[in-house]
Design an enzyme around this catalytic site. Structure first.
Site, PDB file in Angstrom:
ATOM      1  N   ASP A  32       0.811  -1.095   0.039  1.00 43.73           N
ATOM      2  CA  ASP A  32       0.037   0.003   0.083  1.00 43.73           C
ATOM      3  C   ASP A  32       0.974   1.145  -0.006  1.00 43.73           C
ATOM      4  O   ASP A  32       1.916   1.231   0.439  1.00 43.73           O
ATOM      5  CB  ASP A  32      -0.993  -0.023   1.185  1.00 43.73           C
ATOM      6  CG  ASP A  32      -2.111   0.813   1.056  1.00 43.73           C
ATOM      7  OD1 ASP A  32      -2.025   1.943   0.691  1.00 43.73           O
ATOM      8  OD2 ASP A  32      -3.347   0.256   1.253  1.00 43.73           O
ATOM      9  N   ASN A  36      -4.735   6.434   0.252  1.00 40.10           N
ATOM     10  CA  ASN A  36      -6.077   6.854   0.960  1.00 40.10           C
ATOM     11  C   ASN A  36      -5.987   5.950   2.237  1.00 40.10           C
ATOM     12  O   ASN A  36      -7.112   5.699   2.667  1.00 40.10           O
ATOM     13  CB  ASN A  36      -7.210   6.438  -0.047  1.00 40.10           C
ATOM     14  CG  ASN A  36      -8.568   6.973   0.293  1.00 40.10           C
ATOM     15  OD1 ASN A  36      -8.495   8.180   1.034  1.00 40.10           O
ATOM     16  ND2 ASN A  36      -9.518   6.155   0.231  1.00 40.10           N
ATOM     17  N   SER A 126     -17.297  -4.039  -8.685  1.00 38.06           N
ATOM     18  CA  SER A 126     -18.358  -3.223  -7.972  1.00 38.06           C
ATOM     19  C   SER A 126     -19.417  -3.362  -8.632  1.00 38.06           C
ATOM     20  O   SER A 126     -19.562  -3.576  -9.643  1.00 38.06           O
ATOM     21  CB  SER A 126     -17.866  -1.832  -7.879  1.00 38.06           C
ATOM     22  OG  SER A 126     -18.933  -0.835  -7.616  1.00 38.06           O
ATOM     23  N   TYR A 150     -14.930   6.103 -12.817  1.00 31.87           N
ATOM     24  CA  TYR A 150     -14.584   5.016 -12.035  1.00 31.87           C
ATOM     25  C   TYR A 150     -15.166   3.835 -12.169  1.00 31.87           C
ATOM     26  O   TYR A 150     -14.466   2.715 -12.354  1.00 31.87           O
ATOM     27  CB  TYR A 150     -15.170   5.651 -10.277  1.00 31.87           C
ATOM     28  CG  TYR A 150     -15.062   4.188  -9.544  1.00 31.87           C
ATOM     29  CD1 TYR A 150     -13.776   3.611  -8.823  1.00 31.87           C
ATOM     30  CD2 TYR A 150     -16.370   3.653  -8.961  1.00 31.87           C
ATOM     31  CE1 TYR A 150     -13.696   2.745  -7.971  1.00 31.87           C
ATOM     32  CE2 TYR A 150     -16.416   2.357  -7.991  1.00 31.87           C
ATOM     33  CZ  TYR A 150     -15.071   2.215  -7.518  1.00 31.87           C
ATOM     34  OH  TYR A 150     -15.038   1.107  -6.602  1.00 31.87           O
ATOM     35  N   LYS A 154     -13.780  -0.199 -13.532  1.00 34.06           N
ATOM     36  CA  LYS A 154     -13.820  -1.450 -12.904  1.00 34.06           C
ATOM     37  C   LYS A 154     -14.209  -2.524 -14.086  1.00 34.06           C
ATOM     38  O   LYS A 154     -13.777  -3.584 -14.373  1.00 34.06           O
ATOM     39  CB  LYS A 154     -14.929  -1.269 -11.942  1.00 34.06           C
ATOM     40  CG  LYS A 154     -14.526  -0.817 -10.626  1.00 34.06           C
ATOM     41  CD  LYS A 154     -13.672  -1.666  -9.754  1.00 34.06           C
ATOM     42  CE  LYS A 154     -12.961  -0.768  -8.756  1.00 34.06           C
ATOM     43  NZ  LYS A 154     -11.726  -1.580  -8.169  1.00 34.06           N
ATOM     44  N   PHE A 178     -21.630  -4.865  -3.482  1.00 31.53           N
ATOM     45  CA  PHE A 178     -22.712  -3.966  -3.451  1.00 31.53           C
ATOM     46  C   PHE A 178     -22.218  -2.975  -2.689  1.00 31.53           C
ATOM     47  O   PHE A 178     -21.238  -2.350  -2.892  1.00 31.53           O
ATOM     48  CB  PHE A 178     -23.986  -4.919  -3.181  1.00 31.53           C
ATOM     49  CG  PHE A 178     -24.425  -5.414  -4.723  1.00 31.53           C
ATOM     50  CD1 PHE A 178     -23.670  -6.271  -5.418  1.00 31.53           C
ATOM     51  CD2 PHE A 178     -25.397  -4.853  -5.145  1.00 31.53           C
ATOM     52  CE1 PHE A 178     -23.949  -6.707  -6.577  1.00 31.53           C
ATOM     53  CE2 PHE A 178     -26.070  -5.276  -6.447  1.00 31.53           C
ATOM     54  CZ  PHE A 178     -25.231  -6.325  -7.138  1.00 31.53           C
ATOM     55  N   ASN A 179     -23.025  -2.573  -1.500  1.00 35.17           N
ATOM     56  CA  ASN A 179     -22.651  -1.374  -0.791  1.00 35.17           C
ATOM     57  C   ASN A 179     -21.865  -1.803   0.641  1.00 35.17           C
ATOM     58  O   ASN A 179     -22.523  -2.011   1.730  1.00 35.17           O
ATOM     59  CB  ASN A 179     -23.666  -0.639  -0.329  1.00 35.17           C
ATOM     60  CG  ASN A 179     -24.043   0.238  -1.657  1.00 35.17           C
ATOM     61  OD1 ASN A 179     -24.448  -0.370  -2.689  1.00 35.17           O
ATOM     62  ND2 ASN A 179     -24.062   1.474  -1.579  1.00 35.17           N
ATOM     63  N   ARG A 230     -30.431   0.429  -1.452  1.00 27.23           N
ATOM     64  CA  ARG A 230     -29.297   0.009  -1.990  1.00 27.23           C
ATOM     65  C   ARG A 230     -28.971  -1.635  -0.999  1.00 27.23           C
ATOM     66  O   ARG A 230     -29.696  -1.736  -0.084  1.00 27.23           O
ATOM     67  CB  ARG A 230     -28.043   0.723  -1.289  1.00 27.23           C
ATOM     68  CG  ARG A 230     -28.105   1.888  -2.245  1.00 27.23           C
ATOM     69  CD  ARG A 230     -27.544   1.608  -3.718  1.00 27.23           C
ATOM     70  NE  ARG A 230     -27.607   2.899  -4.368  1.00 27.23           N
ATOM     71  CZ  ARG A 230     -28.342   3.615  -4.882  1.00 27.23           C
ATOM     72  NH1 ARG A 230     -29.793   3.090  -4.698  1.00 27.23           N
ATOM     73  NH2 ARG A 230     -27.901   4.574  -5.881  1.00 27.23           N
TER      74      ARG A 230
END
Ligand code: NAD
Ligand code: WQD
Length: 340
Positions: A32, A36, A126, A150, A154, A178-179, A230
């Site tokens: 990493d 972020n 995603s 974005y 993906k 999903f979320n 969602r």
């Protein structure tokens, strides 16, 4: 499978996945560059797991440094590739930054993997690749038409990996999340955005008194109460889907497998805020605003394939997602920034 290299392992989903990998007996190598994230979750996840990881502060675009990681670590059995930029709005403003980091960074990683004979990969895709789906719950064979840079990164990465697995006999699992929400049960690691783009971290910060109100992005959708619906998935369940994917790759013939990772149940913005009020006991002020450009009414997963083929299913419900998010928020009002 013994040794797993995790790109983006200091991030939100990566840090939770490293804990689950360590708990399942894998050796973990993390790459990493803290674009972020910060180092603190690495200390905490090792403490929680009671095991150590090998960490390399390297940007994926730096091929020589990445190559040196593979040389130093010796045999790596599989890679879980989380490292990417992920803010939809920012990707519209800075598309080249997104294509460079998410596509070029990945291509560099794949070149280095190929050079070192590493042929197994789990990739963070995603639900955003489905764009505005024709029907919900969404199955994996639904059309892919992302609607922002974005999402395009993906969808492009999925295509690149299908071609690569075919040409080089790689085993690839594409997980379409999903979320993701919630945090580790300890409240020690969680999502740490300075300014949240997503609903739940925003609601958390309002409950904690950091922000004044939540703006509901439209209440005139064709949904249960007019607000967006969602499929929220507990980050620990999501982390476990990666462990199951590694187990699958250990047994599977080469090629690309694609799985939706969600619970199959949708909740509206109003339902999320109301549950957060109940769990936290805090007042959470909401103000209805206009729709956010690019948003869709409803998005839920048909995760039958992951249930059947990965042997994975979500074990946590909404209550646990929000309780864990609130525990993390309450214990760490400033995220990792207060950590010594
Ligand atoms: P995150 O930003 O918390 O973690 C990503 C990590 O990757 C960060 O620690 C960052 O420093 C690192 N990174 C980024 N670019 C890098 C580079 N070039 N070299 C080295 N490290 C780099 O994000 P997250 O929420 O944990 O997401 C992980 C993955 O899951 C991403 O690929 C994201 O697109 C995908 N995803 C996230 C969500 C979500 O809502 N969180 C949903 C679907 C898919
Ligand atoms: C959820 C619902 C909003 C904030 C995004 C990305 C997707 C994936 C996950 C990475 C929607 C509403 C939100 C707020 C609100 N990320 N909302 N007020 O948009 O489903 O997905 O994150 O791959 O690609 O697009 O998630 O949490 O932003 O929104 O009313 O302040 O909450 O309109 O209905 P989304 P979200």
């Amino acid at each position: 499978m013994k040794k797993i290299l995790v790109t983006g392992g200091a991030g939100y989903i990566g840090s939770h996945t490293c804990i689950e990998l360590l708990a399942s007996g894998y050796e973990v190598v993390i790459v990493d560059d803290f674009t972020n994230s910060v180092a603190e979750p690495l200390q905490r996840l090792q403490k929680l797991a009671g095991k150590s990881v090998s960490f390399h502060e390297v940007n994926l675009l730096d091929e020589a440094a990445l190559d040196a990681v593979f040389v130093k670590e010796g045999q790596i059995d599989a890679v879980i590739h989380f490292a990417a930029l992920k803010a939809v709005g920012e990707s519209v403003e800075k598309p080249l930054m997104y294509y460079k980091n998410n596509i070029s960074g990945s291509l560099t990683l794949f070149d280095v993997m190929q050079k070192h004979g590493v042929k197994n990969l789990v990739f963070s895709s995603s639900a955003t690749v489905y764009g505005d789906p024709e029907e919900t719950p969404i199955k994996e064979d639904a059309a892919v038409h992302a609607t922002n840079p974005y999402g395009h990164t993906k969808a492009m990465m999925e295509q690149i990996l299908m071609d690569t697995s075919h040409a080089f006999d790689w085993g690839v699992v594409l997980l379409r999340y999903f979320n993701p929400v919630g945090a580790h049960e300890s409240g020690e690691i969680g999502e740490d955005p300075e300014y949240p783009n997503n609903l739940l971290p925003f609601v958390s910060q309002v409950a904690a008194g950091i922000r004044e109100h939540v703006t509901i992005f439209g209440d005139d959708y064709d949904t249960v109460d007019g607000t967006g619906v969602r499929d929220y998935i507990h980050v620990v369940d999501l982390a476990r889907a990666h462990v199951k994917s590694i187990e699958k790759l250990a047994k599977h013939d080469k090629g690309t497998l694609i799985y939706n990772i969600g619970t199959g149940t949708g909740y509206s913005v109003q339902q999320m805020v109301e549950t957060f009020r109940q769990v936290s006991g805090k007042e959470i002020k909401t103000v209805v605003g206009p729709r956010r450009p690019g948003d869709i009414a409803e998005c839920t997963a048909d995760a039958t394939l992951a249930n059947n083929e990965l042997g994975w299913s979500a074990s946590y419900g909404l209550q646990e997602m929000i309780e864990s998010a609130w525990k993390w928020q309450s214990q760490n009002p400033n995220g990792y920034r207060d950590a010594k």
